[in-house]
Motif scaffolding. Structure first.
Motif, PDB file in Angstrom:
ATOM      1  N   CYS A  90       0.842  -1.224   0.118  1.00  0.00           N
ATOM      2  CA  CYS A  90      -0.050  -0.013  -0.103  1.00  0.00           C
ATOM      3  C   CYS A  90       0.843   1.189  -0.024  1.00  0.00           C
ATOM      4  O   CYS A  90       0.683   2.122  -0.635  1.00  0.00           O
ATOM      5  CB  CYS A  90      -0.932   0.005   1.212  1.00  0.00           C
ATOM      6  N   GLU A  91       1.966   1.163   0.785  1.00  0.00           N
ATOM      7  CA  GLU A  91       2.771   2.367   0.870  1.00  0.00           C
ATOM      8  C   GLU A  91       3.457   2.618  -0.483  1.00  0.00           C
ATOM      9  O   GLU A  91       3.592   3.843  -1.080  1.00  0.00           O
ATOM     10  CB  GLU A  91       3.714   2.250   2.047  1.00  0.00           C
ATOM     11  N   VAL A  92       3.759   1.614  -1.204  1.00  0.00           N
ATOM     12  CA  VAL A  92       4.537   1.837  -2.547  1.00  0.00           C
ATOM     13  C   VAL A  92       3.574   2.143  -3.597  1.00  0.00           C
ATOM     14  O   VAL A  92       3.736   2.942  -4.392  1.00  0.00           O
ATOM     15  CB  VAL A  92       5.147   0.503  -3.054  1.00  0.00           C
TER      16      VAL A  92
ATOM     17  N   GLY B 162       0.803   4.073  -2.930  1.00  0.00           N
ATOM     18  CA  GLY B 162       0.467   5.267  -2.760  1.00  0.00           C
ATOM     19  C   GLY B 162       1.708   6.188  -3.244  1.00  0.00           C
ATOM     20  O   GLY B 162       1.314   7.500  -3.635  1.00  0.00           O
ATOM     21  N   GLN B 163       2.781   5.768  -3.135  1.00  0.00           N
ATOM     22  CA  GLN B 163       3.976   6.707  -3.690  1.00  0.00           C
ATOM     23  C   GLN B 163       4.003   6.704  -5.103  1.00  0.00           C
ATOM     24  O   GLN B 163       4.163   7.949  -5.863  1.00  0.00           O
ATOM     25  CB  GLN B 163       5.315   5.985  -3.395  1.00  0.00           C
ATOM     26  N   ALA B 164       3.452   5.467  -5.775  1.00  0.00           N
ATOM     27  CA  ALA B 164       3.418   5.347  -7.187  1.00  0.00           C
ATOM     28  C   ALA B 164       2.211   6.483  -7.792  1.00  0.00           C
ATOM     29  O   ALA B 164       2.534   7.074  -8.731  1.00  0.00           O
ATOM     30  CB  ALA B 164       3.151   4.012  -7.564  1.00  0.00           C
TER      31      ALA B 164
ATOM     32  N   THR C 201       1.290   8.890  -6.285  1.00  0.00           N
ATOM     33  CA  THR C 201       1.966  10.431  -6.083  1.00  0.00           C
ATOM     34  C   THR C 201       2.591  10.654  -7.316  1.00  0.00           C
ATOM     35  O   THR C 201       2.291  11.892  -7.925  1.00  0.00           O
ATOM     36  CB  THR C 201       2.671  10.578  -4.645  1.00  0.00           C
ATOM     37  N   ILE C 202       3.508  10.041  -7.605  1.00  0.00           N
ATOM     38  CA  ILE C 202       4.237  10.076  -9.007  1.00  0.00           C
ATOM     39  C   ILE C 202       3.693  10.493  -9.942  1.00  0.00           C
ATOM     40  O   ILE C 202       3.843  11.044 -10.936  1.00  0.00           O
ATOM     41  CB  ILE C 202       5.533   9.039  -8.879  1.00  0.00           C
TER      42      ILE C 202
ATOM     43  N   GLN D 264       1.986  13.701 -10.114  1.00  0.00           N
ATOM     44  CA  GLN D 264       2.881  14.849 -10.237  1.00  0.00           C
ATOM     45  C   GLN D 264       3.020  14.759 -12.122  1.00  0.00           C
ATOM     46  O   GLN D 264       3.221  15.800 -12.454  1.00  0.00           O
ATOM     47  CB  GLN D 264       3.879  14.602  -9.411  1.00  0.00           C
TER      48      GLN D 264
END
Length: 144
Positions: free
Chosen positions: A59-61, A63-65, A67-68, A71
């Motif tokens: 889930c953390e990865v 979420g970061q993906a 976000t990227i 962006q």
């Protein structure tokens, strides 16, 4: 991230439940009722809500993906916006240059706005000849 997963899931479910044309291939597929599909969808959604508890790293990865990707989408949109604005400015400048090179729309026989004083001061006065002045003025005839 959960929002995207839910939207994807429900959109997929709607697409699956849309009516289809009857073809020989579609009759060979297993038939699933709408109630069964809704039940399966509800179970899948409840399972997805527990996914982050079972796999916090995933889930953390994710979420970061997300976000990227968001962006990058913003950067792409910004670039497209700049390209469109640059094209508009370029077209506007081309039109202004063409208008500057174009011949004037007036012939000079009638004064343009702001030129009235200059034209009237240059125009000759008292242009009637002595013969014109010698004629007697006659008004309209009154024939009632």
């Amino acid at each position: 991230m959960r929002f995207l997963l839910r939207i994807t899931f429900w959109l997929g479910l709607v697409l699956v439940l849309l009516p289809r044309d009857k073809t020989p291939e579609s009759e060979k597929l297993p038939q699933i009722g709408a109630a069964d599909a809704v039940q399966a969808a509800t179970a899948a959604v409840s399972d997805m809500t527990q996914f982050c508890k079972r796999q916090p790293a995933a889930c953390e990865v994710g979420g970061q993906a997300a976000t990227i990707i968001g962006q990058r989408a913003q950067d792409g949109a910004r670039k497209i916006y700049q390209i469109i604005n640059d094209k508009k400015e370029h077209i506007s400048n081309d039109k202004n240059e063409k208008n500057d090179k174009k011949a004037p729309d007036h012939t000079g026989s009638i004064a343009m706005a702001g030129e009235g004083d200059a034209v009237s001061s240059e125009a000759p006065h008292d242009t009637l000849s002595q013969d014109d002045l010698a004629l007697e003025w006659r008004g309209p005839s009154a024939s009632n």
